[in-house]
Design an enzyme around this catalytic site. Sequence first.
Site, short mmCIF file in Angstrom:
data_model
loop_
_atom_site.label_atom_id
_atom_site.label_comp_id
_atom_site.label_asym_id
_atom_site.label_seq_id
_atom_site.Cartn_x
_atom_site.Cartn_y
_atom_site.Cartn_z
N ILE A 210 -16.94 20.04 4.07
CA ILE A 210 -16.89 20.00 2.60
C ILE A 210 -15.73 20.90 2.16
CG2 ILE A 210 -18.11 20.71 0.46
CD1 ILE A 210 -19.46 18.28 1.76
N HIS A 211 -14.71 20.32 1.54
CA HIS A 211 -13.60 21.18 1.09
C HIS A 211 -12.94 20.71 -0.20
CE1 HIS A 211 -11.18 18.02 2.89
NE2 HIS A 211 -10.20 18.46 2.13
N ARG A 212 -13.30 19.51 -0.69
CA ARG A 212 -12.63 19.00 -1.89
C ARG A 212 -12.87 19.90 -3.10
NH1 ARG A 212 -9.24 14.40 -1.66
NH2 ARG A 212 -10.04 13.15 0.03
N ARG A 243 -10.50 27.14 2.26
CA ARG A 243 -10.85 27.07 0.84
C ARG A 243 -12.35 27.34 0.60
NH1 ARG A 243 -9.90 24.10 -3.75
NH2 ARG A 243 -8.15 22.81 -3.16
#
Length: 363
Positions: A210-212, A243
């Site tokens: 998960i990085h968006r 991030r």
Amino acid sequence: MKIVTVIGARPQFVKAAAVSRVLRKSHEEILVHTGQHYDKNMSDIFFEELRIPRPDINLGVGSGTHAKQTAEMMVGLENVLLEEKPEYLMVYGDTNSTLAGALAAGKLNIPIVHVEAGLRSYNMRMPEEQNRVLTDRISSLLLCPTDTAVDNLKKEGILEGVFNIGDVMCDAVLYYSKLLDNMPREYYFSHLVGLFQPIPLLDSWYMATIHRAENTSSLETVKEILKAFNGLDAPVIFPVHPRTKEIIKILTKDENYHNVLFVEPVSYLDMLFFVREAKKVVTDSGGLQKEAYILQTPCVTVREQTEWIETLKGNQNVLATPQVEDIIDKVLNTVADNGKRELYYGNGDAAKKLCDIIGNNIK
Ligand code: UD1
């Protein structure tokens, strides 16, 4: 023919690995790394493992706000283009490095080749959607990965220079996944570096990333996703993008995410292994959705929409909202119908087609 290729972020290294190997047989390529991704395990490891030619130039731009990052890249790229005077500038995908390359070349009237053209989420709030729409608008050769992408361009009135070559990422998956069985499971597990604890050898797991921005900009959203992971029936291996790392550190202070194995970002081959052998993949990454599809691992995508709509056929990939119940429900209760699988992304010869098209379009 001389081509300046711009790469900068992790998925672009994989795409370059598939393309540069073929491209350099018939064309001269100058590879420019913007430096958007710079950590060892976000950048160097890909060059080593995939034997991508070393970048001829690294602009070392690094992180920053969107405007600062994109602007610094443009200044650096303009200098390179003025110096090298290439016949084409080639960019991949939808990152800030893509847009910076396209804008710098466009203003110098250097024709742009956009690989992975025509993808749309129709969500203009995503930086990636802005990057791809703007890049497509000023590109001369729009090399699409699917028929859907060709149709998307048609709807925007872009008809010239458009080709469906298949997906260069599919080339990479097919080429590199052949190497996976040379090594036992223990080998891949020995590469996992746990953020908080050592990682045990597992027989069964989910693979998650998960990085968006749309998922990671709110602490609450990440919390929901992690709570969902706690409710699954096998451990979740979660390589953490830089991030996302700070948020994970904050959240794990208050809550025990006992079912989640947080690890440092993994290399490409390791990722292919963990995806291929996982029960399912849970992600918001575009690349991973497709890699899961090609490797026949069902996927749950935590996003409102996907650019890779072909993967949704037969529930090979399903969308979930970032809420505990929805993620758990989709992961545990969706059954993928393998009978609906098709070779939407080509059969591994996209890079060859790309080279032929560039060769035939000498300006
Ligand atoms: C970028 C792309 C995204 C793609 C992703 C692949 C844009 C707008 N987005 O997102 O489409 O899916 O790459 O991974 O271009 N950072 C580090 N070390 C690094 C790289 C980043 O610490 O090597 C941190 C920095 O704090 C940075 C943040 O991660 O501010 C985000 O990096 P950035 O390059 O802006 O975008 P990504 O989230 O990686």
